[in-house]
Design a protein around this motif. Structure first.
Motif, mmCIF file in Angstrom:
data_model
loop_
_atom_site.group_PDB
_atom_site.id
_atom_site.type_symbol
_atom_site.label_atom_id
_atom_site.label_comp_id
_atom_site.label_asym_id
_atom_site.label_seq_id
_atom_site.Cartn_x
_atom_site.Cartn_y
_atom_site.Cartn_z
ATOM 1 N N GLY A 107 0.545 -1.265 -0.211
ATOM 2 C CA GLY A 107 0.081 0.652 0.253
ATOM 3 C C GLY A 107 1.009 1.079 -0.266
ATOM 4 O O GLY A 107 2.393 1.339 -0.304
ATOM 5 N N PRO A 108 0.645 1.908 -0.357
ATOM 6 C CA PRO A 108 0.913 3.758 -0.284
ATOM 7 C C PRO A 108 1.978 4.221 1.197
ATOM 8 O O PRO A 108 3.014 4.675 1.117
ATOM 9 C CB PRO A 108 0.054 4.847 -0.007
ATOM 10 N N HIS A 109 1.334 3.392 2.074
ATOM 11 C CA HIS A 109 1.782 3.615 3.232
ATOM 12 C C HIS A 109 3.706 2.604 3.959
ATOM 13 O O HIS A 109 4.334 3.803 3.709
ATOM 14 C CB HIS A 109 1.159 2.922 4.972
ATOM 15 N N THR A 110 3.268 1.685 3.015
ATOM 16 C CA THR A 110 4.497 0.701 2.754
ATOM 17 C C THR A 110 5.248 1.193 1.971
ATOM 18 O O THR A 110 6.923 1.257 2.033
ATOM 19 C CB THR A 110 4.361 -0.631 2.072
ATOM 20 N N GLU A 111 5.078 1.997 0.846
ATOM 21 C CA GLU A 111 6.137 2.758 0.054
ATOM 22 C C GLU A 111 6.758 3.750 0.825
ATOM 23 O O GLU A 111 7.818 3.842 -0.222
ATOM 24 C CB GLU A 111 5.131 2.747 -1.295
ATOM 25 N N PHE A 112 5.904 4.582 1.255
ATOM 26 C CA PHE A 112 6.065 5.937 2.256
ATOM 27 C C PHE A 112 7.337 5.258 3.324
ATOM 28 O O PHE A 112 8.186 6.058 3.140
ATOM 29 C CB PHE A 112 5.573 6.449 2.824
ATOM 30 N N ALA A 113 6.886 4.430 3.485
ATOM 31 C CA ALA A 113 8.447 3.482 4.510
ATOM 32 C C ALA A 113 9.678 3.342 4.362
ATOM 33 O O ALA A 113 10.426 3.519 4.604
ATOM 34 C CB ALA A 113 7.813 2.638 5.703
ATOM 35 N N LYS A 114 9.085 2.309 2.984
ATOM 36 C CA LYS A 114 10.979 2.597 2.217
ATOM 37 C C LYS A 114 11.631 3.437 1.918
ATOM 38 O O LYS A 114 12.744 3.376 1.731
ATOM 39 C CB LYS A 114 10.003 1.333 0.821
ATOM 40 N N ALA A 115 10.399 4.411 0.226
ATOM 41 C CA ALA A 115 10.904 5.436 0.842
ATOM 42 C C ALA A 115 11.768 6.440 1.751
ATOM 43 O O ALA A 115 13.492 6.758 1.807
ATOM 44 C CB ALA A 115 10.392 6.666 -0.478
ATOM 45 N N THR A 116 11.616 6.249 2.635
ATOM 46 C CA THR A 116 12.056 7.356 4.152
ATOM 47 C C THR A 116 13.474 6.038 3.798
ATOM 48 O O THR A 116 14.202 7.209 4.942
ATOM 49 C CB THR A 116 10.728 6.636 5.071
#
Length: 243
Positions: A107-116
């Motif tokens: 989900g978008p939250h996981t992609e956000f976590a990866k990018a962070t």
């Protein structure tokens, strides 16, 4: 027997104590603090609840605790925007063999976590993301043992997650498993009208207290485990293998 447990007389003092504890604990690294603000903004724009993150004092505790026990390998089930993962990564970085495995649904939250985490300089081999159902991820995880296992995903998955951890021997002999939200707004102890959260018991969030209660009882009665339950944050059940 003296059993008084009311530490602070009202919510105002409770909030003041919370802020005092943050101010008098070792500050979080700037990258973690900055990520919290970004996570809150992201969550709101994405229609997600930023309350799913651990709070700043808990992040301070987690980072300190990981250093205290000398953790090198951490397994997190329920990563959300990566705030807690960033705290774990900061705690174990630089150690030989350090590894953080993060499990969450895509989900978008996981992609956000990866990018962070990538932006903060954390990538493979230190960080591994397993996307999908948490229990299924644990079942498919290559054999390894972890010094800290942090459960903070769907509460219905706590029991099967722990059973998988035990059956697959994923917790190192002196490792610690921490189950977050173990008290679930106090509902595990009192779900009567005396608890204001009982008014919303029909919500999915509050109904999950039954899963937390089942998990807590399972841990308490398990012959291989010993634990301490702390009324900190939303409740921490800290578990280890009997020595």
């Amino acid at each position: 027997m003296y059993s008084e447990t009311e530490l602070y007389p009202n919510p105002d003092v409770t909030q003041a104590v919370y802020e005092y504890c943050i101010a008098h604990s070792t500050p979080l690294p700037d990258v973690v603090d900055q990520h919290r603000e970004k996570s809150i903004d992201f969550s709101r724009k994405a229609g997600m609840d930023p309350m799913m993150m651990v709070n700043p004092l808990q992040a301070q505790f987690m980072l300190f605790f990981a250093k205290l026990v000398g953790a090198r390998k951490v397994l997190e089930v329920g990563t959300f925007t990566g705030y807690s993962a960033l705290a774990w990564a900061e705690a174990i970085k630089g150690q030989e063999g350090a590894r953080l495995v993060c499990c969450d649904i895509p989900g978008p939250h996981t992609e956000f976590a990866k990018a962070t985490l990538l932006e903060a300089g954390f990538s493979n081999p230190l960080i591994t993301f397993l996307e999908g159902d948490g229990v299924e991820s644990l079942q498919s995880l290559p054999a390894d043992q972890f010094d800290i296992i942090f459960l903070d995903a769907n509460k219905s998955g706590y029991m099967p997650a722990l059973e998988t951890v035990l059956s697959r021997n994923l917790l190192s002999p002196r490792g610690v498993l921490i189950a977050d939200n173990a008290l679930r707004r106090g509902l595990v102890a009192d779900a009567t009208e005396k608890n204001p959260h009982a008014v919303d018991l029909d919500t999915t969030s509050n109904m999950s207290y039954k899963h937390c209660d089942e998990f807590n009882k399972f841990v308490r009665d398990h012959e291989r485990l010993e634990q301490v339950m702390l009324p900190a944050f939303d409740g921490l059940n800290i578990v280890r293998l009997k020595q």
